[in-house]
Design an enzyme around this catalytic site. Structure first.
Site, short mmCIF file in Angstrom:
data_model
loop_
_atom_site.label_atom_id
_atom_site.label_comp_id
_atom_site.label_asym_id
_atom_site.label_seq_id
_atom_site.Cartn_x
_atom_site.Cartn_y
_atom_site.Cartn_z
N PHE A 12 23.40 45.29 90.41
CA PHE A 12 24.13 44.03 90.26
C PHE A 12 25.36 43.96 91.19
CE2 PHE A 12 27.61 42.29 87.29
CZ PHE A 12 27.59 41.03 87.87
N ALA A 79 26.39 53.61 92.43
CA ALA A 79 25.21 54.06 91.68
C ALA A 79 25.62 54.70 90.36
CB ALA A 79 24.41 55.06 92.51
N THR A 127 35.31 52.02 85.82
CA THR A 127 35.42 51.00 84.77
C THR A 127 36.72 51.12 83.99
OG1 THR A 127 34.44 50.36 82.66
CG2 THR A 127 34.06 52.60 83.34
N ASP A 128 37.13 50.01 83.38
CA ASP A 128 38.30 50.07 82.49
C ASP A 128 37.98 50.79 81.19
OD1 ASP A 128 36.69 48.11 81.29
OD2 ASP A 128 38.22 46.55 81.27
N GLU A 129 36.68 51.03 80.92
CA GLU A 129 36.30 51.63 79.64
C GLU A 129 36.79 53.08 79.52
OE1 GLU A 129 32.40 50.66 78.20
OE2 GLU A 129 32.31 48.85 79.43
N TYR A 153 28.73 56.58 77.94
CA TYR A 153 28.88 55.93 79.25
C TYR A 153 30.30 56.13 79.78
CZ TYR A 153 30.00 52.18 82.54
OH TYR A 153 30.47 51.46 83.61
N SER A 156 31.15 59.65 80.75
CA SER A 156 30.55 60.11 82.01
C SER A 156 31.28 59.49 83.21
CB SER A 156 29.05 59.77 82.06
OG SER A 156 28.84 58.37 82.13
N LYS A 157 31.73 58.25 83.07
CA LYS A 157 32.50 57.63 84.17
C LYS A 157 33.86 58.32 84.30
CE LYS A 157 31.52 54.58 86.43
NZ LYS A 157 30.75 54.50 87.72
N LEU A 193 25.72 41.22 78.06
CA LEU A 193 25.96 40.06 77.19
C LEU A 193 25.64 38.70 77.84
CD1 LEU A 193 27.20 39.11 74.40
CD2 LEU A 193 29.28 38.71 75.69
P1 NAD Z 1 23.59 48.38 87.66
O1 NAD Z 1 23.06 49.15 86.49
O2 NAD Z 1 23.25 46.94 87.82
O3 NAD Z 1 23.15 49.09 89.03
C1 NAD Z 1 23.18 50.49 89.19
C2 NAD Z 1 22.36 50.80 90.45
O4 NAD Z 1 22.42 52.23 90.65
C3 NAD Z 1 20.89 50.42 90.34
O5 NAD Z 1 20.48 49.75 91.53
C4 NAD Z 1 20.16 51.76 90.19
O6 NAD Z 1 18.85 51.74 90.74
C5 NAD Z 1 21.09 52.67 90.97
N1 NAD Z 1 20.97 54.09 90.57
C6 NAD Z 1 20.98 54.59 89.30
N2 NAD Z 1 20.83 55.93 89.33
C7 NAD Z 1 20.75 56.28 90.64
C8 NAD Z 1 20.59 57.52 91.31
N3 NAD Z 1 20.50 58.67 90.64
N4 NAD Z 1 20.56 57.52 92.67
C9 NAD Z 1 20.64 56.34 93.37
N5 NAD Z 1 20.77 55.15 92.78
C10 NAD Z 1 20.82 55.12 91.42
O7 NAD Z 1 25.17 48.61 87.60
P2 NAD Z 1 26.35 47.62 88.01
O8 NAD Z 1 26.67 46.75 86.86
O9 NAD Z 1 26.04 47.03 89.33
O10 NAD Z 1 27.55 48.67 88.15
C11 NAD Z 1 27.86 49.27 89.39
C12 NAD Z 1 29.03 50.23 89.19
O11 NAD Z 1 30.15 49.50 88.65
C13 NAD Z 1 28.73 51.35 88.19
O12 NAD Z 1 29.30 52.54 88.69
C14 NAD Z 1 29.42 50.91 86.92
O13 NAD Z 1 29.82 52.02 86.15
C15 NAD Z 1 30.60 50.14 87.46
N6 NAD Z 1 31.12 49.09 86.57
C16 NAD Z 1 30.33 48.07 86.15
C17 NAD Z 1 30.88 47.08 85.33
C18 NAD Z 1 30.06 45.89 84.88
O14 NAD Z 1 30.61 45.02 84.19
N7 NAD Z 1 28.80 45.75 85.26
C19 NAD Z 1 32.18 47.15 84.91
C20 NAD Z 1 32.96 48.23 85.33
C21 NAD Z 1 32.41 49.18 86.18
P1 TYD Z 2 28.17 44.45 77.48
O1 TYD Z 2 27.76 43.32 78.35
O2 TYD Z 2 27.11 45.40 77.01
O3 TYD Z 2 29.36 45.20 78.23
P2 TYD Z 2 30.36 46.39 77.69
O4 TYD Z 2 29.75 47.01 76.49
O5 TYD Z 2 30.39 47.30 78.87
O6 TYD Z 2 31.67 45.72 77.41
O7 TYD Z 2 28.87 43.86 76.18
C1 TYD Z 2 29.99 43.01 76.26
C2 TYD Z 2 30.45 42.76 74.83
O8 TYD Z 2 29.44 42.02 74.15
C3 TYD Z 2 30.63 44.04 74.04
O9 TYD Z 2 31.75 43.87 73.15
C4 TYD Z 2 29.36 44.16 73.23
C5 TYD Z 2 28.97 42.71 72.99
N1 TYD Z 2 27.51 42.46 72.89
C6 TYD Z 2 26.99 41.77 71.79
O10 TYD Z 2 27.74 41.37 70.86
N2 TYD Z 2 25.65 41.56 71.73
C7 TYD Z 2 24.79 41.99 72.70
O11 TYD Z 2 23.55 41.79 72.58
C8 TYD Z 2 25.34 42.68 73.83
C9 TYD Z 2 24.44 43.18 74.93
C10 TYD Z 2 26.71 42.89 73.90
#
Ligand code: NAD
Ligand code: TYD
Length: 366
Positions: A12, A79, A127-129, A153, A156-157, A193
């Site tokens: 994403f 990744a 992540t902020d988590e 999660y 691990s981050k 979500l």
């Molecule tokens: P995502 O799950 O959409 O994409 C992860 C990508 O990593 C995928 O394309 C997957 O194929 C690839 N991948 C997984 N394991 C791999 C491996 N071993 N080798 C090579 N590629 C691999 O994740 P995202 O939402 O795009 O998040 C990207 C980064 O941002 C992550 O590090 C995540 O922790 C961080 N992040 C995401 C959010 C969010 O709201 N989505 C928020 C804070 C931080």
């Molecule tokens: P999510 O998108 O999984 O992100 P994160 O857990 O990393 O914050 O969830 C966002 C918020 O929405 C979180 O408080 C969990 C809640 N949530 C639901 O209430 N129902 C759902 O089906 C999902 C996926 C998340």
């Protein structure tokens, strides 16, 4: 001219970043290293001037070979296994990819760049988590807020962030880290979500709200996030971390109500939507919010995240451009305009995963 290796660039945020970087730096070379797990998708990179190498970040020899053959001087590391609910069901993959995978990348980068005496940058996306959870009146997370991860999660981050920090301090690797809030926008995998609830609304499926729905998140449009990452890569000080937020702190229930109201508005304005999605409540004039269902809370569910990004603003000029309302409306429009994209996902491995782990309980659309 720079040569970037973007890990997880078919996911994403990574694919949005590749689009942003190649548009703003057309002369740079971009190589994506992605394992194409369930969350990775070739289609996310369609039409983009980037090379996709399908492979594992844990494969240190492959990473070394790519740095060497593509003369990589910048790694942008996305990744990861990224979904909290999956980390609760099966933490092992999170340790493997997020911890061991990041370490393999750091080892390859150190060997190629520090030992080779080459200018370089290793940017780690986190992540902020990692900061844990906040009470209602606690101040927002700052870069010096102590780490207190609560899910497999976020743990691990956090571990990967510490490794990046250690490689800077111990070996002199030029690193930066960004910790961002909840992203949303185009190409978001429909287990999180906002995209999950968009698709469930269109299909007339329940909207499973964990607990009381009063958990608070800060919502960051993915384009703002990508601009923030680019600013850190170009101007961030080595060894530093930067928080990137969206300035949109909202309880989940507000996010869901805003989304439902937006869906209802679009259906009322465009009768073709009712023909395309006859099972949507809005197709027969009912409110989408009738699908809201309160379900058992997520174990260990963090109550509130909030992010203070003054450091990125002061040092890098970062500010989010999207308001939540306009960003959400744009995102909903994108999902309506890209049915082929999400149908491809719902008809593939995602359906099997939902059936295996949720025993047929309605979680995803399709
Ligand atoms: P995502 O799950 O959409 O994409 C992860 C990508 O990593 C995928 O394309 C997957 O194929 C690839 N991948 C997984 N394991 C791999 C491996 N071993 N080798 C090579 N590629 C691999 O994740 P995202 O939402 O795009 O998040 C990207 C980064 O941002 C992550 O590090 C995540 O922790 C961080 N992040 C995401 C959010 C969010 O709201 N989505 C928020 C804070 C931080
Ligand atoms: P999510 O998108 O999984 O992100 P994160 O857990 O990393 O914050 O969830 C966002 C918020 O929405 C979180 O408080 C969990 C809640 N949530 C639901 O209430 N129902 C759902 O089906 C999902 C996926 C998340």
């Amino acid at each position: 001219m720079a040569s970037l290796l973007v890990t997880g660039g078919a996911g994403f945020i990574g694919s949005n970043f590749v689009a942003h970087w190649t548009a703003t730096h057309p002369n740079d070379r971009v190589t994506v290293l992605d394992l194409l797990t369930y969350a990775g998708n070739r289609a996310n990179l369609d039409g983009q001037p980037a090379e996709l190498v399908v492979g594992d970040i844990r494969d240190e020899a492959l990473v070394s070979e790519l740095i060497d053959s593509r003369q990589v001087d910048t790694i942008v590391h996305f990744a990861a296994e990224s979904h909290v609910d999956r980390s609760i069901l099966g933490p092992d993959a999170f340790i493997e990819t997020n911890v061991l995978g990041t370490h393999a990348l750091l080892k390859a980068a150190r060997k190629a760049w520090v030992d080779g005496g080459k200018p370089h940058r290793f940017h780690h996306v986190s992540t902020d988590e990692v900061y844990g959870t906040l009470g209602p009146s606690d101040p927002a997370f700052r870069e010096d807020t102590p780490y207190a991860p609560n899910s497999p999660y976020s743990a691990s981050k956090a571990a990967s962030d510490h490794l990046v920090r250690a490689y800077h301090h111990t070996y002199g690797l030029t690193t930066t880290t960004s910790n961002c809030s909840n992203n949303y926008g185009p190409f978001h995998f429909p287990e999180k979500l906002i995209p999950l609830f968009i698709l469930n609304t269109l299909h007339g499926r329940s909207l499973p709200i964990y607990g009381d729905g009063m958990q608070v998140r800060d919502w960051l449009h993915v384009e703002d996030h990508c601009r923030g990452i680019a600013a850190v890569i170009q101007h961030g000080r080595p060894g530093e971390t930067y928080n990137i937020g969206g300035g949109a702190e909202l309880p989940n229930i507000r996010v869901i109500d805003t989304l439902c109201a937006e869906v209802d508005k679009l259906f009322a304005a465009d009768s073709a939507l009712a023909e395309r999605f006859p099972d949507a409540p809005a197709a027969s004039g009912k409110p989408s919010s009738s699908l809201k269902t309160f379900v058992t809370d997520r174990p260990g569910h963090d109550r509130r995240y909030a992010i203070d990004c003054h450091k990125a603003t002061a040092e890098l000029g970062y500010e989010p451009k999207h308001s939540f309302e306009s960003g959400l409306a744009q995102t909903l429009r994108w999902y309506l305009d890209h049915e082929d994209w999400w149908r491809g996902i719902l008809d593939g491995s995602y359906r099997q995963w939902v059936e295996t782990n949720y025993g047929g309980r309605q979680t995803a659309a399709g």
